[in-house]
Design a protein around this motif. Structure first.
Motif, PDB file in Angstrom:
ATOM      1  N   ILE A  51       0.840  -1.201   0.000  1.00  0.00           N
ATOM      2  CA  ILE A  51       0.000   0.000   0.000  1.00  0.00           C
ATOM      3  C   ILE A  51       0.873   1.249   0.000  1.00  0.00           C
ATOM      4  O   ILE A  51       0.635   2.196  -0.763  1.00  0.00           O
ATOM      5  CB  ILE A  51      -0.952  -0.009   1.213  1.00  0.00           C
ATOM      6  N   TYR A  79      -5.345  -3.871  -0.136  1.00  0.00           N
ATOM      7  CA  TYR A  79      -6.453  -3.558   0.771  1.00  0.00           C
ATOM      8  C   TYR A  79      -7.354  -4.781   0.952  1.00  0.00           C
ATOM      9  O   TYR A  79      -7.849  -5.057   2.058  1.00  0.00           O
ATOM     10  CB  TYR A  79      -7.270  -2.384   0.241  1.00  0.00           C
ATOM     11  N   ASP A  84     -10.002  -4.710   3.927  1.00  0.00           N
ATOM     12  CA  ASP A  84     -10.494  -3.334   3.851  1.00  0.00           C
ATOM     13  C   ASP A  84     -11.144  -3.159   2.467  1.00  0.00           C
ATOM     14  O   ASP A  84     -10.567  -2.560   1.556  1.00  0.00           O
ATOM     15  CB  ASP A  84      -9.341  -2.353   4.042  1.00  0.00           C
ATOM     16  N   ARG A  87     -11.956   0.477   0.726  1.00  0.00           N
ATOM     17  CA  ARG A  87     -10.841   1.106   0.004  1.00  0.00           C
ATOM     18  C   ARG A  87     -10.471   0.286  -1.235  1.00  0.00           C
ATOM     19  O   ARG A  87     -10.113   0.856  -2.279  1.00  0.00           O
ATOM     20  CB  ARG A  87      -9.637   1.253   0.934  1.00  0.00           C
TER      21      ARG A  87
END
Length: 282
Positions: A51, A79, A84, A87
């Protein structure tokens, strides 16, 4: 993970979430840190490092359009690895906006949607991936998983057939087809699929669970219990394995053991009995 559907989804989609790297990408970028590109484009680094690398590349604003497409897609994969999905979806959408012909980003978008329970959006994303690449076996397998979540077993079976035709080594698809065929009652064909998977993946709880359902439907109750025991060894809270083992124990006259297993399954998934009605085992 509680119900069988969620467990299957996790097992399969983790395998199917294809990383969209390009070996020539790093050489094509100008004015960017090679280390940043390597982090973003690497599959052997932590999600956090990936990331950071992709974000640094994107924020630098330098490089070819394809580089940004891959960076957004790769950051979306990172992500997703962290669960997540909000995102991840934003990044996959940006990748597809920048390059509407990027089939892998549409596939990964579908995976993220499916993980959030947005089944219709997931199917639409997989369909877009397949329009762009009709030979995309992973996208067929992922769309099959979405159809499974919607209890559309016939359509799931068709997609698994196509995924395996395109990529016979796609064992996650074969495991999913075993389950689908077991539910539909094509028991011998289902057994063949599960046996192939378990010859190479001896720790595959989903495949043991599927083969146990086959044995349950065939009246092979002791064999079903053995397979359910194997499934539970690798996934102790797999509700379908607990409930199925309870049914098999009832059939063999073990009323107390059967009741114990079925009660434990319903504490994990209160509607597991309804699921077994759909599976053809009321």
């Amino acid at each position: 993970m509680t119900a069988r559907g969620n467990f299957i989804q996790a097992v399969m989609l983790t395998l199917m979430l294809v990383l969209s790297s390009s070996s020539g990408w790093a050489q094509k970028q100008k004015g960017s840190s090679l280390k940043t590109i390597e982090l973003c484009n690497g599959s052997d680094v932590s999600p956090e490092a990936r990331i950071d690398g992709c974000t640094a590349f994107i924020e630098a604003g330098e490089g070819a359009l394809n580089g940004f497409v891959v960076a957004y897609n790769n950051r979306g994969n990172a992500y997703s690895a962290k669960a997540d999905y909000e995102r991840a979806i934003k990044d996959f959408l940006e990748a597809t906006r920048l390059d509407p012909n990027y089939a892998k980003a549409f596939n990964n978008l579908g995976v993220a949607y499916l993980r959030t329970g947005a089944h219709d959006l997931a199917i639409s994303a997989f369909e877009e991936a397949l329009k762009l690449n009709p030979n995309y076996g992973a996208a067929y397998a992922n769309r099959a998983a979405a159809y499974l979540k919607a209890n559309a077993y016939d359509r799931a079976a068709q997609d698994y057939d196509e995924a395996i035709r395109l990529d016979p080594k796609l064992e996650a698809a074969r495991s999913g087809r075993c389950w689908t065929r077991a539910v539909l009652g094509a028991l011998q064909a289902a057994l063949g699929d599960c046996d192939i998977v378990l010859r190479s993946e001896t720790n595959n709880a989903a495949a043991y669970d599927s083969r146990a359902l086959i044995n349950l439907k065939m009246g092979q109750f002791s064999a079903a219990i053995d397979d359910y025991n194997s499934a539970l060894r690798f996934a102790p809270k797999l509700a379908s394995a607990l409930y199925g083992r309870g049914l098999a124990r009832f059939k063999l006259g073990d009323t107390d053991g059967g009741q114990s297993d079925m009660s434990a399954a319903k504490r994990i998934d209160a509607r597991i009995d309804e699921a077994f009605v759909r599976y053809g085992m009321p």
